[in-house]
Structure formats: C-alpha cells, structure tokens
Design an enzyme around this catalytic site. Sequence first.
Site, PDB file in Angstrom:
ATOM      1  N   PHE A  34       0.845  -1.189   0.000  1.00 24.10           N
ATOM      2  CA  PHE A  34       0.000   0.000   0.000  1.00 24.10           C
ATOM      3  C   PHE A  34       0.878   1.236   0.000  1.00 24.10           C
ATOM      4  CE2 PHE A  34      -2.638   3.277   2.157  1.00 24.10           C
ATOM      5  CZ  PHE A  34      -3.640   3.365   1.206  1.00 24.10           C
ATOM      6  N   GLY A  35       0.687   2.074  -1.035  1.00 23.85           N
ATOM      7  CA  GLY A  35       1.445   3.316  -1.154  1.00 23.85           C
ATOM      8  C   GLY A  35       0.578   4.518  -0.863  1.00 23.85           C
ATOM      9  N   TYR A  36       1.059   5.398   0.001  1.00 24.82           N
ATOM     10  CA  TYR A  36       0.296   6.593   0.362  1.00 24.82           C
ATOM     11  C   TYR A  36       1.159   7.850   0.376  1.00 24.82           C
ATOM     12  CZ  TYR A  36       2.533   5.618   4.822  1.00 24.82           C
ATOM     13  OH  TYR A  36       3.461   5.362   5.794  1.00 24.82           O
ATOM     14  N   GLY A  37       2.488   7.694   0.263  1.00 26.12           N
ATOM     15  CA  GLY A  37       3.430   8.819   0.286  1.00 26.12           C
ATOM     16  C   GLY A  37       4.423   8.653  -0.853  1.00 26.12           C
ATOM     17  N   SER A  38       5.695   8.526  -0.514  1.00 26.96           N
ATOM     18  CA  SER A  38       6.727   8.453  -1.550  1.00 26.96           C
ATOM     19  C   SER A  38       6.632   7.196  -2.411  1.00 26.96           C
ATOM     20  CB  SER A  38       8.126   8.566  -0.934  1.00 26.96           C
ATOM     21  OG  SER A  38       8.381   7.478  -0.069  1.00 26.96           O
TER      22      SER A  38
ATOM     23  N   GLU B 174      12.228   1.517   4.582  1.00 29.16           N
ATOM     24  CA  GLU B 174      11.190   2.024   5.471  1.00 29.16           C
ATOM     25  C   GLU B 174      11.487   1.820   6.959  1.00 29.16           C
ATOM     26  OE1 GLU B 174       8.820   3.860   4.219  1.00 29.16           O
ATOM     27  OE2 GLU B 174       9.245   3.376   2.136  1.00 29.16           O
TER      28      GLU B 174
END
Length: 176
Positions: free
Chosen positions: A6-10, A85
């Site tokens: 799940f990607g929400y930023g960079s 991360e």
Amino acid sequence: MTMWVFGYGSLLWNPGFDVAEEVMATLPGWSRSFCMRSIHHRGSEAEPGLVLALDAAPGAACAGVALRVAPGTEDATLAYLRERELISSAYLEKMLDITLDGGRAVTAVTYVIDPDHVQYCGGLPLEEQAQIIAHAHGGRGPNRDYLFNTAQHLNALGVADPDLDWLARRVAAISV
C-alpha cells in the site's frame, strides 16, 4: 503468492521495486499525515524534517495506491522495503486489509507509524509543519521536494488531501 504494497506517500512516485499492477485503494482506520520526524531521508538528527506516515484514526480512511509486486521478486522487494522504510524503526510493518477500486479486498504490506516512537509527532499545527518542511534537508534531498512530489501525485490520481495541498502552497510561499 501475490504480494501487494500500500502506497500513500513516496511509494506513489518512487516505489523502487518492480510493480506489475497499480490500482487505487483505500485503507480503513488510518489517516495520512506528517506525523513522523525524518532524521535520515528528509532531515537530520540536528534538524529533523517531516515525512508522511499512517496514524491510526478510527472512522478515517486513507486513499492511496495498491502496488502488486512483480511475480518472482517478492523476497527482494520485501528486503528492499525493509531497508528503506525501517531505517529507524519509527514505522511498523503490518499486513493490513485494503479495498481496491472495484471492491475487491486484498492484504497489503503497509508501513504505519509507531505512536510510541521518539520520532512520532502527531498533531503538529499545519503552520509548524510548513516551517519544518520548508527548511529541512536530508540524505534524499530537500524535505519540500518530498511534499511537492507527493501532493502532485495525489492530485494526478484524483485523491483530495486538503492538508497536503495547503502545505504545498504554504511551503512554496516560504521557500521563495
């Protein structure tokens, strides 16, 4: 086995791994915010920047992108993501259920903030966030570039994030 991230930023604009498919998705119970001090990538220990993290928020939902990892690269992708991360252990790696556009539910590797970690800074006023982001610089460049790239990509995807839009306008004004 199919692996989703799940990607929400960079991860929206710099996944750093082979993506086989990209689908809009929603993660319930979490909110995207600049609630993590960055002491490596977008700031330093002497002058921390801010990066986005997912903060637990009952009733909230975060819109982002589900990234299906290219088959055969799952182990390498997970190793890469952990190195990227989990650099300071402020993020926790979780397997969370997300809903893809169209209604299908999948489980995705998701990085969320550890609210007990020293780098957690949830609830900072937007003006304070803007001042930090406008001036911080880390190993991956200016903090403002991280903000601008993320806001631009969310807008291109049609994801409304009024706080990020306000921050992008304010940081641009400060940085002039």
